[in-house]
Motif scaffolding. Sequence first.
Motif, PDB file in Angstrom:
ATOM      1  N   GLU A 123       0.642   5.265  -0.697  1.00 31.16           N
ATOM      2  CA  GLU A 123       0.773   5.985   0.563  1.00 31.16           C
ATOM      3  C   GLU A 123       2.217   5.945   1.065  1.00 31.16           C
ATOM      4  O   GLU A 123       2.587   5.121   1.901  1.00 31.16           O
TER       5      GLU A 123
ATOM      6  N   GLU B 209       3.807   7.505   3.201  1.00 28.80           N
ATOM      7  CA  GLU B 209       4.037   7.635   4.642  1.00 28.80           C
ATOM      8  C   GLU B 209       4.310   6.269   5.276  1.00 28.80           C
ATOM      9  O   GLU B 209       5.082   6.164   6.237  1.00 28.80           O
TER      10      GLU B 209
ATOM     11  N   CYS C 276       0.832  -1.207   0.000  1.00 25.48           N
ATOM     12  CA  CYS C 276       0.000   0.000   0.000  1.00 25.48           C
ATOM     13  C   CYS C 276       0.865   1.255   0.000  1.00 25.48           C
ATOM     14  O   CYS C 276       0.496   2.275  -0.594  1.00 25.48           O
TER      15      CYS C 276
ATOM     16  N   LEU D  17      -3.353   3.514   7.644  1.00 23.15           N
ATOM     17  CA  LEU D  17      -3.025   4.006   6.303  1.00 23.15           C
ATOM     18  C   LEU D  17      -3.277   2.944   5.248  1.00 23.15           C
ATOM     19  O   LEU D  17      -3.807   3.229   4.164  1.00 23.15           O
TER      20      LEU D  17
ATOM     21  N   ARG E  83      -6.945   2.596   4.618  1.00 17.52           N
ATOM     22  CA  ARG E  83      -7.449   3.726   3.827  1.00 17.52           C
ATOM     23  C   ARG E  83      -7.162   3.519   2.343  1.00 17.52           C
ATOM     24  O   ARG E  83      -7.995   3.841   1.484  1.00 17.52           O
ATOM     25  N   VAL E  84      -5.990   2.982   2.027  1.00 15.77           N
ATOM     26  CA  VAL E  84      -5.642   2.732   0.622  1.00 15.77           C
ATOM     27  C   VAL E  84      -6.637   1.758   0.006  1.00 15.77           C
ATOM     28  O   VAL E  84      -7.170   1.994  -1.088  1.00 15.77           O
TER      29      VAL E  84
ATOM     30  N   ALA F 163       3.915   5.546  -5.538  1.00 12.65           N
ATOM     31  CA  ALA F 163       2.544   6.074  -5.491  1.00 12.65           C
ATOM     32  C   ALA F 163       2.016   6.495  -6.854  1.00 12.65           C
ATOM     33  O   ALA F 163       1.059   7.264  -6.943  1.00 12.65           O
TER      34      ALA F 163
END
Length: 362
Positions: free
Chosen positions: A199, A201, A194, A227, A230-231, A340
Amino acid sequence: MTEELANDTTTVIEVDGEATYPILVGRGLLDCVPALLGPQPAKILIVHSAAVGRVAEDLRDALQPHYGQVLLAEVPDDEPTKRIEVASFCWQILGQAEFTRTDAVISIGGGVVVDLAGFVASAWQRGLRLVQIPTTVLAMVEVAIGGENGVNTAEGKNAVGTLYPPAAVVCDVDLAVTLTRAEILTAFAEIAKCGFIAEPEILELLESDLERTTDPSTPEFRRAIELAIRVKARALSHGGGGAELLHYGYALGRAIEHAERYQWRHGAALAVGMMYAAELGRMTGALSDAAVERHRKILSSLSLPLTYPAGRWSGLLAMMQRGAQAGPGMLRFVVLDDIAKPRVLTGVDDSMLQFAYQEVSS
């Protein structure tokens, strides 16, 4: 419902696709389950693994005052036992207790339990309310989200299944504290994926402090889980870019899983698949040498394999073609132009596919 459940310690992420449902992320979340079930069910079946038997019993005791009957069904949590016979055992319980379409099923366990409980709930009376409570990292960030449920047959993994979204997913990261270090690190392949596709981060967390990011007791661990969820939620939601981009590394990874008769963990096969996709992206697109090396460093820091035996290519290629129901030149790969920045690559010559494999073969 979302506003009622959200607070300073709980994050609620919505999947807004063909069906809309919340994913709760936080600690100590089992108290939220009655609100997710609602007042309608008269009976509830909790499908759980032996490893979380105490959690299931505590949840049963907490739910009992709110509902007429709360039953437990302990099932195996290993891939070879995810069979129709085990689903039939659960249906027998539902039938004997006279569950109707207004009743509910809860899963508590790893990916096998989540898959199985989803399949059981989707088929009984054409669909019971389903709340998934994944207890492993892989189940939290991948298996429990999306509504893909199934059982294995002699013809293949998840050969029989349904698409049946849950009413809610509860990702209580406290439930991951009993996992072994090896289980956590291997499952982090999905989280790193992910990071690579959407992402960054996540990658920064792993690079800055891998120990804390993979420790279930830390804020960094929860942040990485959130995170990654969320992806996937964005990809599954309307306007989110589609689920295919989530398949970064899956083409070769799934072929390796099959070749190893599913004795390799999913994350191990995925790691080799992502290295292959990175090499393919470098050869056919704009992915830089530095981005490929970043893959190598992050995945190796998670103690994941980066290579697969050189002499296995022909069998892996045949498996990818069979899985995609595609002939030569028709395979689809998710590759990166940069971190990304994923895209789907098609029409790659077999010689280039093989050359990319040579870069990840041992």
